[in-house]
Enzyme design. Sequence first.
Site, PDB file in Angstrom:
ATOM      1  N   LYS A 149     -18.375   5.018 -13.527  1.00  0.00           N
ATOM      2  CA  LYS A 149     -19.411   5.698 -12.746  1.00  0.00           C
ATOM      3  C   LYS A 149     -20.381   4.693 -12.118  1.00  0.00           C
ATOM      4  O   LYS A 149     -20.946   4.957 -11.041  1.00  0.00           O
ATOM      5  CB  LYS A 149     -20.141   6.711 -13.616  1.00  0.00           C
ATOM      6  N   TYR A 197     -15.840   4.883 -19.203  1.00  0.00           N
ATOM      7  CA  TYR A 197     -16.375   5.960 -18.371  1.00  0.00           C
ATOM      8  C   TYR A 197     -17.655   5.525 -17.665  1.00  0.00           C
ATOM      9  O   TYR A 197     -17.787   5.699 -16.440  1.00  0.00           O
ATOM     10  CB  TYR A 197     -16.652   7.199 -19.223  1.00  0.00           C
TER      11      TYR A 197
END
Length: 253
Positions: free
Chosen positions: A150, A146
């Site tokens: 990002k 994750y």
Amino acid sequence: MKVLITGASSGIGRDIAREFAKKNYEIILVARNIEKLENLKKELIDNYKVNVEYLSVDLSNRVSCINLHQKVGDIDILVNNAGLGDFGNFSKTDIEKDLSIIDTNITAMHILTKLYLQDMKKKDSGKILNVASIAGFLPGPLMATYYASKNYVVRLSEAIREELRKEKSNVKISILCPGPVRTNFNNVANVKFEISSLSSEYVAQYAVNKLLKNKFYIVPGFQIKCTKFFSKIIPTSILAKCTYHMQKRKEGK
């Protein structure tokens, strides 16, 4: 004025749709959950008397992303909000979920940004909001996929911003980088936060207002602004240790 919002059925995406509806934008909602999309469409029409369409799309499928652009080809604002997360040691997390995170957070965002950016450059107008996270400035042990996804959103958007600046283009790109937000994302990612989180309503209102003012880094909340600042000056090895400690404390068990 027309805005397309992915991940629009709940959380930040839903509340961004509400904010644009207040400003009388024509809205295209994109997500997978048809029932939630239908309910939100009815709410927006009833409360704000705006034009609303919705499309049920699995954005983890790259062909679906291309088809979405073909179906909805002329917009003024793109909000790439759809995203997934997962918690756990990288060697132990499920590889299929990892790949789904990459497909949704990176590949779908990349495809839609490129295709709609090409359209906007032709008419020399338009705005793109890529929803990143404060995670985009940090290494993310225990949420490695994750955080890495990002980081990709942040760096791609920064590069595009400079290209547009050099071309003196009127097209603008922004990134939304919140910290913890009270949404269903936390349940899906299997995490819980010990520090205070912001409401998705506040984050959405803040994001839309800053986007329309052409702010590039949109960072709601004083604590998160401080985190972004210190991420520039603290060595990565120390950031990784701090992040690991914070992640371990919010483990959802």
